[in-house]
Design a protein around this motif. Structure first.
Motif, short mmCIF file in Angstrom:
data_model
loop_
_atom_site.label_atom_id
_atom_site.label_comp_id
_atom_site.label_asym_id
_atom_site.label_seq_id
_atom_site.Cartn_x
_atom_site.Cartn_y
_atom_site.Cartn_z
N PHE A 291 0.95 -1.12 -0.36
CA PHE A 291 0.09 -0.04 -0.53
C PHE A 291 0.47 1.66 -0.13
N THR A 292 1.81 1.44 0.65
CA THR A 292 3.06 2.92 0.61
C THR A 292 2.91 3.46 -0.64
N LEU A 293 3.64 2.13 -1.38
CA LEU A 293 3.96 2.87 -2.73
C LEU A 293 3.81 2.22 -4.20
N GLY A 294 3.06 1.32 -4.26
CA GLY A 294 2.16 0.75 -4.71
C GLY A 294 0.68 0.12 -4.90
N ASP A 295 0.02 -1.13 -5.00
CA ASP A 295 -0.81 -1.60 -5.24
C ASP A 295 -2.13 -0.50 -5.58
N GLY A 296 -1.71 0.34 -6.70
CA GLY A 296 -2.73 1.05 -8.34
C GLY A 296 -3.53 -0.57 -8.30
N GLY A 297 -4.80 0.18 -8.63
CA GLY A 297 -6.62 -0.81 -8.75
C GLY A 297 -6.79 -1.79 -7.55
N SER A 298 -6.07 -1.38 -6.63
CA SER A 298 -6.51 -1.80 -5.09
C SER A 298 -7.94 -1.46 -4.64
N GLY A 299 -8.61 -2.20 -3.96
CA GLY A 299 -8.75 -1.07 -2.75
C GLY A 299 -8.54 -0.15 -2.19
N ALA A 300 -7.54 -0.55 -1.15
CA ALA A 300 -6.65 0.06 -0.77
C ALA A 300 -6.35 1.18 -1.55
N ARG A 301 -5.94 1.38 -2.71
CA ARG A 301 -5.75 2.99 -3.40
C ARG A 301 -6.81 3.50 -3.98
N LEU A 302 -8.25 3.20 -3.91
CA LEU A 302 -9.31 3.44 -4.52
C LEU A 302 -9.80 4.20 -3.41
N GLY A 303 -9.81 3.72 -2.10
CA GLY A 303 -9.30 4.63 -0.71
C GLY A 303 -9.22 5.14 -0.52
N ALA A 304 -8.15 5.79 -0.83
CA ALA A 304 -6.83 6.11 -0.73
C ALA A 304 -7.33 8.07 -1.71
N MET A 305 -7.88 7.43 -2.60
CA MET A 305 -7.92 8.15 -3.44
C MET A 305 -9.38 9.17 -3.13
N ALA A 306 -10.42 8.04 -2.35
CA ALA A 306 -11.27 9.54 -1.90
C ALA A 306 -10.46 10.16 -0.49
N VAL A 307 -10.12 10.03 -0.19
CA VAL A 307 -9.43 10.31 1.44
C VAL A 307 -8.34 11.81 0.19
N GLN A 308 -8.14 11.08 0.29
CA GLN A 308 -6.98 12.59 -0.73
C GLN A 308 -8.00 13.94 -1.69
N ALA A 309 -9.44 13.33 -2.05
CA ALA A 309 -10.24 14.48 -2.77
C ALA A 309 -10.88 14.32 -1.96
N LEU A 310 -11.40 14.25 -0.71
CA LEU A 310 -11.90 15.64 0.90
C LEU A 310 -10.57 15.86 1.39
N MET A 311 -9.08 15.79 1.18
CA MET A 311 -8.00 16.67 1.73
C MET A 311 -7.72 17.31 1.32
N GLN A 312 -8.08 17.54 -0.01
CA GLN A 312 -7.58 18.81 -1.30
C GLN A 312 -9.56 19.87 -1.35
N ALA A 313 -10.12 19.09 -1.08
CA ALA A 313 -11.81 20.27 -0.71
C ALA A 313 -10.97 20.57 0.26
N VAL A 314 -10.63 20.03 1.79
CA VAL A 314 -10.88 20.65 2.89
C VAL A 314 -9.60 21.74 2.06
N ARG B 81 -8.64 23.78 -0.23
CA ARG B 81 -9.11 24.70 -0.92
C ARG B 81 -10.64 25.04 -0.42
N GLN B 82 -11.14 25.04 0.50
CA GLN B 82 -12.01 25.42 1.30
C GLN B 82 -13.53 25.62 0.47
N GLN B 83 -13.21 24.28 -0.51
CA GLN B 83 -14.66 24.01 -1.21
C GLN B 83 -16.00 23.35 -0.31
#
Lengths: 289, 289
Positions: free
Chosen positions: A143-166, A168-170
């Protein structure tokens, strides 16, 4: 060859065991608690020992006529593999092999015939079995550097989108609002959640993404990135061959739906499971990298 | 206001302390071991207590006329901050504040005037101080999911490039050959290295990237991605303002060289350090998010 093969498939949540006779027929099978070597190595070795002892006692077949083939999560780590092998010496099997469950899954998927096998679960890994019986793992770096296409990476992208919204105060809409309900909406809450979260928790969070697929632009974009990670893993696994592709794991079907018709056309349904793969490893001349 | 300000800048490798009089003049300063709250919280609190006690004893100024302002790494975690605040009660300062070192660094960089401050070190974080005295942190989510533009992320990209070369069975040239010498060139070696590596070790590894900048295409591509992460962090920190940008941290100068002339033109040299920032926080009306 020996008279019997004891095949074991050890995962994070369950362990499956089967005994094959010399005709490849299953004469006994059992199932027990998970034995992934990645978490608590001592506990997992202990469970594996008990489960192997149990099926050997039940069937009463002679260990010195039995090949023991174990595919278990976490066996990619040489230290883990050596620890389990040492424990298994007690049984005095005719032969004992411990390998990654990615190897046995790939050998089972096409019953030992050449294949580009891609497993998409909490993590992700590819395995290419070529026509010379050579098996090569691809990806699956964790998970740290790899696992592209995995469930963990998919969830991580969702959390990163939340971080970005916070950042940018969106306003938090759609998928991001759903994620914020579980992870938090302030810097302190989100940071605390991420600090304690394992790959498994990121994978669980990824289930929130799919229902938003058609009406939330952020979910759509995240799934597009997931799709290209899956295609990349398939391409790296297939390399420059024309091998049939088989997708395994909990995210296989959902991820396949994201692909175009022509991309889907190269994907075949799996013909067997990891226990069949252990049988293949016992009976065929396969070179694992 | 009170007669004195005790300013503390606590980082991973060192802690700086200074006492300001009411005219903003430094009347005493000391320096000691690191006190980042992110690693061993108890040890760091202990060190901080000793260092604060030392400078208070040396200067013999009265605690009840002193504001204590501490900017320390790891204080973004409310649990860490509360633990340190509780220990500091013993001193009975007129006022005690503990905040992230990113906050004091940003307030010091432009001596309390509005600024978009971006720190690029092992990790990365932005801080926007607007004309209303409102300070907002941006990014800095840590190595697992964030810290784009940081040394740790730069090192991680180099390791990911090595992983990809191994997956694709490509020869190891240039930067990748250099990285393989430290990390390993087989799946088992690389996996073992990554499992034990901290963000700090990835950041150390990033130093290997720069010497390859002009002759290795992979290094060039990685530095292009580093540059766009830096620009993204600057943009998110500046948001829709025309604030001057100040870059801090060990990667600031090298990263600035990657930018175009027009991108470099908005970047000003820092006017003060985190101890100056603690003085600003003590004496001005700043709202930290």
């Amino acid at each position: 060859m020996n008279n019997y093969v004891l095949a074991v498939d050890g995962g994070g949540s369950k362990t499956a065991l089967a005994v094959f006779n010399r005709n490849g027929e299953v004469i006994a099978s059992e199932q027990g608690a998970g034995s992934s070597l990645s978490y608590d190595l001592q506990l997992s070795c202990e469970r594996m020992m008990q489960q192997v002892a149990s099926i050997m006692n039940t069937t009463a077949i002679p260990a010195h006529h039995t090949q023991c083939i174990i595919g278990v999560a976490g066996a990619g780590n040489p230290y883990n593999r050596a620890a389990l092998l040492q424990r298994l010496e007690t049984f005095a099997f005719a032969d004992t092999r411990v390998t990654s469950d990615a190897v046995t899954a790939a050998l089972g998927a096409n019953l030992g015939a050449p294949v580009a096998c891609v497993a998409l679960g909490t993590g992700s890994v590819g395995a290419r079995l070529d026509s010379h019986g050579q098996l090569q793992l691809v990806g699956g770096w964790g998970f740290t550097l790899g696992d592209g296409g995995s469930g963990a990476r998919l969830g991580a992208m969702a959390v990163q989108a939340l971080m970005q919204a916070v950042d940018r105060q969106q306003p938090l809409h759609g998928l991001i609002a759903t994620i914020a309900k579980e992870v938090g909406e302030t810097r302190a809450e989100i940071s605390a959640w991420v600090r304690q979260a394992t790959a498994k928790e990121f994978a669980t969070l990824s289930e929130r993404v799919w229902p938003h697929a058609n009406h939330c632009p952020i979910a759509t974009e995240i799934l597009a990135r997931h799709k290209s990670a899956v295609l990349q893993l398939i391409a790296d696994t297939r390399q420059d061959t024309e091998l049939p592709v088989m997708l395994l794991g909990g995210l296989a079907n959902k991820s396949k739906q994201l692909l175009s018709d022509s991309e889907q056309r190269i994907i075949m349904p799996a013909r067997g499971n990891a226990l069949d793969g252990a049988w293949v490893l016992a009976t065929q001349n396969i070179q694992v990298e």
